[in-house]
Every structure is written in structure tokens, then in C-alpha cells.
Design a protein around this motif. Structure first.
Motif, mmCIF file in Angstrom:
data_model
loop_
_atom_site.group_PDB
_atom_site.id
_atom_site.type_symbol
_atom_site.label_atom_id
_atom_site.label_comp_id
_atom_site.label_asym_id
_atom_site.label_seq_id
_atom_site.Cartn_x
_atom_site.Cartn_y
_atom_site.Cartn_z
ATOM 1 N N ALA A 33 32.148 37.454 42.248
ATOM 2 C CA ALA A 33 32.482 38.366 43.348
ATOM 3 C C ALA A 33 33.984 38.560 43.419
ATOM 4 O O ALA A 33 34.754 37.620 43.195
ATOM 5 N N LYS A 34 34.384 39.781 43.721
ATOM 6 C CA LYS A 34 35.796 40.093 43.943
ATOM 7 C C LYS A 34 36.136 39.786 45.395
ATOM 8 O O LYS A 34 35.463 40.253 46.316
ATOM 9 N N PRO A 87 44.210 40.669 43.229
ATOM 10 C CA PRO A 87 43.146 40.552 42.219
ATOM 11 C C PRO A 87 42.661 39.107 42.098
ATOM 12 O O PRO A 87 43.106 38.343 41.241
ATOM 13 N N VAL A 88 41.768 38.714 43.007
ATOM 14 C CA VAL A 88 41.196 37.368 43.015
ATOM 15 C C VAL A 88 39.691 37.495 42.840
ATOM 16 O O VAL A 88 39.040 38.250 43.561
ATOM 17 N N ALA A 136 39.599 43.105 36.515
ATOM 18 C CA ALA A 136 39.582 41.641 36.496
ATOM 19 C C ALA A 136 38.179 41.113 36.744
ATOM 20 O O ALA A 136 37.709 40.195 36.046
ATOM 21 N N ALA A 137 37.483 41.675 37.725
ATOM 22 C CA ALA A 137 36.114 41.228 38.005
ATOM 23 C C ALA A 137 35.187 41.515 36.833
ATOM 24 O O ALA A 137 34.311 40.702 36.505
ATOM 25 N N SER A 138 35.374 42.646 36.167
ATOM 26 C CA SER A 138 34.544 42.977 35.005
ATOM 27 C C SER A 138 34.777 42.001 33.861
ATOM 28 O O SER A 138 33.824 41.578 33.184
ATOM 29 N N ASP A 198 49.810 42.947 39.014
ATOM 30 C CA ASP A 198 49.714 44.261 38.359
ATOM 31 C C ASP A 198 48.356 44.489 37.696
ATOM 32 O O ASP A 198 48.137 45.528 37.076
ATOM 33 N N VAL A 199 47.442 43.532 37.826
ATOM 34 C CA VAL A 199 46.117 43.655 37.220
ATOM 35 C C VAL A 199 45.181 44.375 38.176
ATOM 36 O O VAL A 199 45.166 44.094 39.383
#
Length: 463
Positions: free
Chosen positions: A129-130, A43-44, A104-106, A98-99
């Protein structure tokens, strides 16, 4: 009756069972995704903002710090990293494993939208951007020429090559690297500007007001209707030179009187070369479920036709292909399997002196490995460097078990026992020990699957 004894007494059933396992494995292999590494999408989320003409100090104070202050309040952030350079701000937000990446992007988009009004009006809209592993090119096609400039190469590739590559099976996107786009460059003469009493803002204002494309509507009559097209957009250097900057005492000051106008590159600081020649690289991004080997073969197959259609002096070649590593890994596994089978057959022939006994490991090793693909497909894994490494290590387990059981049975046959009773007694004698030994060896690698963090997710498929 145990499964071992049942298979020994029912050889047809054992043969059919082996064929079914092999068939299921082959079907699963054709549907498995082939990758270089396991699919570990962390999740970056990245936030990129461009502010033309701004220095690194202004980028840091007016954009990066404002965005960082808002994003830092999102729960679940592991690392928040930022880079401020001239005209560009980039913030990388790494969340805990765990995210959910989509959530995360939202969250990042929501925090960026809250402070958008605090950013400079001249700054571009922040791009959130994800970061996805599958969004990176797997291969690069390099276009070089000893006659054409980088501008001409970029223009030709963008108009004639990009769409051809996008239409290939398994290709998700095609990105041009090292591109140089055409732009109208205006070089100001400061002395003439001062002589006419003009500023840079005057020239900018003149361009904004006179270089626009506006809808012109239509002309309607009782019998006909005409759509109007107003050619108000400027396209040639001569048209830019004739832009009226100022009218003073009945004299119109034109752009060409205070500046040099020419067609050039939008960014003169960027240059791309390959073997010393002007070049443009085209990155091919595969689809998430596509086989990189198939995509690579499709691009390589289309390359001769592309080269034939290129203008004189322009050529295309493969600059980099990451699928080569996957191909070599698969070849290494096949080679290892072949070596294992050869060595096992030689050892059995040397010690047992029985060609018939040597056939058993030849059947056991492929069936065991091919059937594994069924489990890989059921668990959503892929064929990658780490799963292939695991199979190479598993060959040793299969060979050990096969030789130990075979030797124990063959020892009874040499003692005068009939083959079927010898197989049943020999298997019963060490069957549980073989299972225990295999589970013990597997337990060495099992804890890797329960490791936390990025390492655990990376080696989960291996374990």
C-alpha cells in the motif's frame, strides 16, 4: 504616467480594480482545499504480511528477510525499515523525494511478486500500500455502552452506522478501530484428545472438509426449474459440536466430546475502552479535496440523529477532531487581522488626527490578503496552518507600507499642497523605496522555497 499616478487620478478605476481583486480572492477561497498541513505525500510504501500462529523469529527469517532482500534492489530508496512481530511483518520503504509515488508502489509490488513463492504457503498474501497523508482519519466518533459488550457494539456499528457516515458529503471512508468481530472459538481438551488418539490437525481437517459452502446446482424438468441451496456452512455452536472428527469401531467422535465450543471474539487480546467503558471508535477519512471543517460539521450535525436511533445504553460522542486545530488557526488569523486594523487605526488617529486617513489601511489590509487567495489557488496550494502563518506575517508588511506612504502624503498636505498633487508627489518620492523594502523582506523567506528534502516541501507554501 505611472500606475500610482494613474490610480490616483482615476479613483473609480482604482476602486473597481480593488473590488475585482477582492472578488477573485473570495471565489478562490471558496475553492481552496483547507488542510492542517500542506499536502506533502512522500513516496512511502508499506508491505504488511500476516502469518497466523508464527513467532517473531519465524516472521523475521521466513518473511521479513525474504521480502527485504528483494525490495532492497529497487533504485531510489532512501530508508528501508522493517518490524517483525508475532504473526505480523511490516516493511516501510521511504524513497527519495523526487521519486513518483505511483512508480514506487508499482516497483515494490513487482519485487514482492517475485519472491511470493518463497514465502510460507500458510502466510497471507502480502499487502502493498502507498502511504497517503489523506488516508488518515480526521476525527473519531466513539461508541460506548454500559450494557453492551464490545462484540455487540462492533456488530451494531458495522451494520447500521458505518454506511450512514459514508454517505455524508466529503467522506471518503470510515474505519472501525478497536473492533472485536464474532468468531467461533474452539477450546481443546488435551486429555480427551489423547484418549481418543486425535491431534489438532485432525480437528482442523474435519472443520475444513465439513464447514464449506458448495454450489449445489439446480433441478430441471420440462415445466419447472429449481435452484438448490445446500446449507453446509456451520453457523451455531451446536452445529460445530456435532462435527464428526473421527469414526472408530462404529463410534463417531464429535467435536463437542474433545473441545469446548462457544461464540466469542476473533482476537481476545484486543480491548478498547473509553472512560472505563467498552468502546469502539469510528475513524472518518475525508476525501482528498474535501474541506475538513465541512466534513466535521456534517458529522457533528448527523450525530444527534444517530444518538436517537441507537439502542438503550449505547451512545456516540466525538472522541477526537483534528479539524479543531484548523478552525482555531483560521480564527487566530482573523483575530490577528482585526487587531492589526485596530492598532493601525489608533496609531494613525493619534499621530495624524485624521479619521479619513485611518480608512486607508482598513481597506488596504483586507484587499491585499484576500487577493492572495487567487495566487494560492492558481499555484495549487491550500489554506493550512503554514499558509495562514505566512499571512499573519504578511500583515506587518502591508501595514508598514500603507503607513509609510500615507504619512509621506499627509506631511505634504499639512505643508499646504493639495491632496491629489500631494498623493502623486508623495507616492513618487518613496514608491520605489517601498517596493525595494518589501522585496528585501520577502527575500528573507524566499530561500525556504528552494530548500531540499522534506523540510523544503513542507515550507514551500509558506515561502
Amino acid at each position: 504616467m505611472s500606475l500610482f499616478e494613474f490610480c490616483i487620478r482615476r479613483p473609480v478605476f482604482a476602486t473597481v480594480l480593488s473590488l475585482v481583486l477582492g472578488l477573485l480572492g473570495l471565489v478562490a477561497y471558496t475553492r481552496l482545499t483547507v488542510r492542517e498541513y500542506p499536502n506533502v505525500d512522500e513516496p512511502v510504501v508499506s508491505v504488511s504480511t500476516n502469518y497466523p500462529g508464527a513467532s517473531a523469529t519465524i516472521i523475521e527469517s521466513q518473511i521479513t528477510q525474504v521480502l527485504e532482500g528483494s525490495i532492497a534492489g529497487i533504485p531510489g530508496i532512501d530508508v528501508l525499515d522493517s518490524t517483525s512481530r508475532a504473526e505480523t511483518s511490516r516493511i516501510s520503504v521511504r524513497f527519495n523525494s523526487d521519486v513518483d509515488p505511483e512508480a514506487a508502489a508499482s516497483d515494490v509490488r513487482d519485487r514482492v511478486a517475485r519472491v511470493r513463492q518463497r514465502l510460507p504457503d500458510e502466510a497471507d498474501e502480502p499487502n502493498v500500500a502507498k502511504v497517503e497523508a489523506d488516508a488518515q482519519p480526521i476525527m473519531f466518533v466513539v461508541f460506548t455502552s454500559d450494557r453492551m459488550s464490545a462484540l455487540e457494539i462492533t456488530d451494531y456499528v458495522d451494520r447500521f452506522i458505518v454506511d450512514r457516515l459514508k454517505n455524508l458529503d466529503g467522506v471518503a471512508d470510515v474505519t472501525i478501530f478497536g473492533e472485536r468481530r464474532y468468531a467461533m472459538r474452539i477450546w481443546l481438551d488435551r486429555e480427551r484428545l489423547a484418549a481418543f488418539g486425535l491431534t489438532v490437525q485432525d480437528l482442523e481437517s474435519a472443520l475444513r472438509t465439513q464447514n464449506v459452502e458448495l454450489p449445489s446446482g439446480r433441478i430441471e424438468s420440462q415445466d419447472r426449474e429449481f435452484a438448490l441451496l445446500s446449507r453446509t456452512g456451520l453457523t451455531t455452536p451446536e452445529q460445530f459440536r456435532n462435527v464428526v472428527v473421527k469414526t472408530s469401531r462404529g463410534h463417531q467422535v464429535l467435536m463437542g466430546e474433545v473441545a469446548r465450543v462457544e461464540l466469542g471474539a476473533a482476537d481476545e487480546r484486543r480491548d478498547s475502552r473509553y472512560n472505563g467503558q467498552p468502546a469502539v471508535a469510528v475513524g472518518v477519512v475525508k476525501q482528498a479535496v474535501a474541506n475538513p471543517l465541512d466534513v466535521s460539521n456534517a458529522v457533528r450535525s448527523a450525530l444527534p440523529a444517530i444518538n436517537q436511533s441507537l439502542p438503550d445504553g449505547l451512545s456516540a460522542s466525538i472522541g477526537n477532531d483534528s479539524s479543531v486545530f484548523i478552525d482555531r488557526s483560521i480564527e487566530a488569523v482573523y483575530q490577528t487581522i482585526g487587531e492589526a486594523i485596530v492598532f493601525v487605526v489608533v496609531v494613525i488617529l493619534f499621530f495624524l488626527r485624521s479619521p479619513r486617513a485611518a480608512l486607508i489601511p482598513i481597506v488596504t489590509i483586507p484587499i491585499s490578503l484576500i487577493a492572495t487567495f487567487t495566487l494560492l489557488f492558481a499555484m495549487g496550494f491550500s489554506v493550512n496552518t503554514l499558509t495562514l502563518l505566512a499571512m499573519v506575517l504578511a500583515i506587518g508588511l502591508v501595514v508598514d507600507d500603507a503607513i509609510v506612504v500615507l504619512e509621506n502624503i499627509y506631511r505634504r498636505i499639512e505643508a499646504g499642497v493639495q491632496p491629489i498633487p500631494a498623493a502623486i508627489a508623495g507616492t513618487k518620492e518613496i514608491g520605489f523605496a517601498i517596493i525595494a523594502m518589501t522585496l528585501t523582506l520577502a527575500a528573507v523567506y524566499a530561500p525556504i522555497a528552494f530548500a531540499s528534502g522534506r523540510t523544503g516541501r513542507l515550507f514551500l507554501e509558506f515561502a
